[in-house]
Design a protein around this motif. Sequence first.
Motif, PDB file in Angstrom:
ATOM      1  N   ARG A   1       5.203   8.142  -6.404  1.00 28.00           N
ATOM      2  CA  ARG A   1       4.741   8.540  -7.731  1.00 28.00           C
ATOM      3  C   ARG A   1       5.860   8.381  -8.758  1.00 28.00           C
ATOM      4  O   ARG A   1       5.636   7.935  -9.883  1.00 28.00           O
TER       5      ARG A   1
ATOM      6  N   GLN B   1       4.931   4.753   2.743  1.00 30.46           N
ATOM      7  CA  GLN B   1       5.246   5.987   3.446  1.00 30.46           C
ATOM      8  C   GLN B   1       5.675   5.706   4.885  1.00 30.46           C
ATOM      9  O   GLN B   1       6.586   6.357   5.408  1.00 30.46           O
TER      10      GLN B   1
ATOM     11  N   TYR C   1       0.212  -1.018  -5.015  1.00 27.83           N
ATOM     12  CA  TYR C   1       1.248  -1.110  -6.046  1.00 27.83           C
ATOM     13  C   TYR C   1       1.942  -2.473  -6.035  1.00 27.83           C
ATOM     14  O   TYR C   1       2.246  -3.029  -4.973  1.00 27.83           O
TER      15      TYR C   1
ATOM     16  N   ALA D   1       0.706   0.391 -10.556  1.00 29.43           N
ATOM     17  CA  ALA D   1      -0.496   0.627  -9.759  1.00 29.43           C
ATOM     18  C   ALA D   1      -1.567  -0.396 -10.140  1.00 29.43           C
ATOM     19  O   ALA D   1      -1.981  -0.461 -11.304  1.00 29.43           O
TER      20      ALA D   1
ATOM     21  N   GLN E   1      -6.112   2.057  -6.647  1.00 28.90           N
ATOM     22  CA  GLN E   1      -5.729   3.335  -6.074  1.00 28.90           C
ATOM     23  C   GLN E   1      -4.982   3.109  -4.766  1.00 28.90           C
ATOM     24  O   GLN E   1      -5.503   2.523  -3.815  1.00 28.90           O
ATOM     25  N   GLY E   2      -3.717   3.534  -4.732  1.00 28.54           N
ATOM     26  CA  GLY E   2      -2.920   3.395  -3.531  1.00 28.54           C
ATOM     27  C   GLY E   2      -2.380   2.003  -3.282  1.00 28.54           C
ATOM     28  O   GLY E   2      -1.883   1.731  -2.188  1.00 28.54           O
TER      29      GLY E   2
ATOM     30  N   LEU F   1       0.842  -1.197   0.000  1.00 29.26           N
ATOM     31  CA  LEU F   1       0.000   0.000   0.000  1.00 29.26           C
ATOM     32  C   LEU F   1       0.879   1.249   0.000  1.00 29.26           C
ATOM     33  O   LEU F   1       2.001   1.235   0.528  1.00 29.26           O
ATOM     34  N   ARG F   2       0.368   2.332  -0.546  1.00 33.24           N
ATOM     35  CA  ARG F   2       1.090   3.601  -0.467  1.00 33.24           C
ATOM     36  C   ARG F   2       1.329   3.983   0.984  1.00 33.24           C
ATOM     37  O   ARG F   2       2.423   4.451   1.338  1.00 33.24           O
ATOM     38  N   ARG F   3       0.335   3.756   1.833  1.00 33.65           N
ATOM     39  CA  ARG F   3       0.493   4.067   3.255  1.00 33.65           C
ATOM     40  C   ARG F   3       1.635   3.270   3.869  1.00 33.65           C
ATOM     41  O   ARG F   3       2.423   3.796   4.657  1.00 33.65           O
TER      42      ARG F   3
ATOM     43  N   ARG G   1      -6.689  -3.555  -0.872  1.00 30.42           N
ATOM     44  CA  ARG G   1      -7.587  -2.469  -1.274  1.00 30.42           C
ATOM     45  C   ARG G   1      -8.859  -2.465  -0.417  1.00 30.42           C
ATOM     46  O   ARG G   1      -9.385  -1.400  -0.075  1.00 30.42           O
TER      47      ARG G   1
ATOM     48  N   ARG H   1       5.259  10.582  -0.744  1.00 24.00           N
ATOM     49  CA  ARG H   1       4.261  10.402  -1.793  1.00 24.00           C
ATOM     50  C   ARG H   1       4.886  10.658  -3.170  1.00 24.00           C
ATOM     51  O   ARG H   1       4.590   9.937  -4.136  1.00 24.00           O
TER      52      ARG H   1
END
Length: 315
Positions: free
Chosen positions: A41, A31, A57, A51, A54-55, A26-28, A80, A37
């Motif tokens: 990207r 991070q 990867y 991707a 959304q969010g 997850l993007r979270r 997700r 972020r």
Amino acid sequence: MNSSCTSNSTSTTLTALARRQGGVVLRRQAQQAGLTRDQVRGLVQRGRWQALHQGVYLTGGFAPDRPPPLLARLWAAHLRCGPSSVIALGAAARVQRLAGLPPEMPYVDVLLPRGRHPRPDLRLRLHIAALAPGEVVRLRGLPVTAPARTLADLLLRIPEDQALSLLDSALHQGVLPDLAEVDRAVRYRPGADRARCLLPLADGRAASALESVSRLDCIRGGVPPDDLKYRLLDGRGRQLARTDFCWHRGLRRPLLGDADGRGGGGSSGGRRLPPGDYRLLRFTWADASEPGRVAGLVRTALEELRIRPRPARSR
């Protein structure tokens, strides 16, 4: 990860996390491991991450011109939809390696408890359902409906030929020792009577979906095989070959059937069998995809081979 802008500790953390999650993060999570972020990207823009939602990867091991690996797709769907989500139906059957469904999987089926409503996503098909204890297993850490629940859910939704193929596959591979648990899981649900009628027809000797579909067509057509996995023996009782089906009752010589996908309705093509006093039919997916065709081929051959009483002599 695959970026010069990530520190060694960040790379190690994300690599270990992705390994546990089918290559997906997850993007979270990225991070929390130390990426910004903008760095996430940038990894996507340079083609080093892909991707999937959304969010969500895929972090490596993919070809841009090919679909993501199955396990990555399923992990992406689970991440997700949140930790209470469970992979189900056709997606669960595929990761459990049950054969009989079409190769294409346009979306991932996910079960959610009541009250969970993630944002709509065309790559996901969401279902609200309660699962009893024991109806969820973890495959490489991924929560998936247990085989009996997976089969019960699918039997109520898919065509009978696919359903029988899945049941045969579960027995053939030893995923389930028998279908009693499937019977309990499907009983009392809408459409259960139709689904339960398939259970007695399942046979773990079927080694392919083509065998299952061909056998079902014969059963529907009133010409079920007398034997499955028929052994051709020599005069000393040694096995020369094995065929998928055999009809012999009331025939001058056995009628053998092979669902090998390479021959035709006749006796040419496919694996070679030793010469003998038998008739051989070979069935392909072209035969099995036309309802009634396999049964029709068998019925015609049976009529030709049937023992007929001799007419009485007139005095």
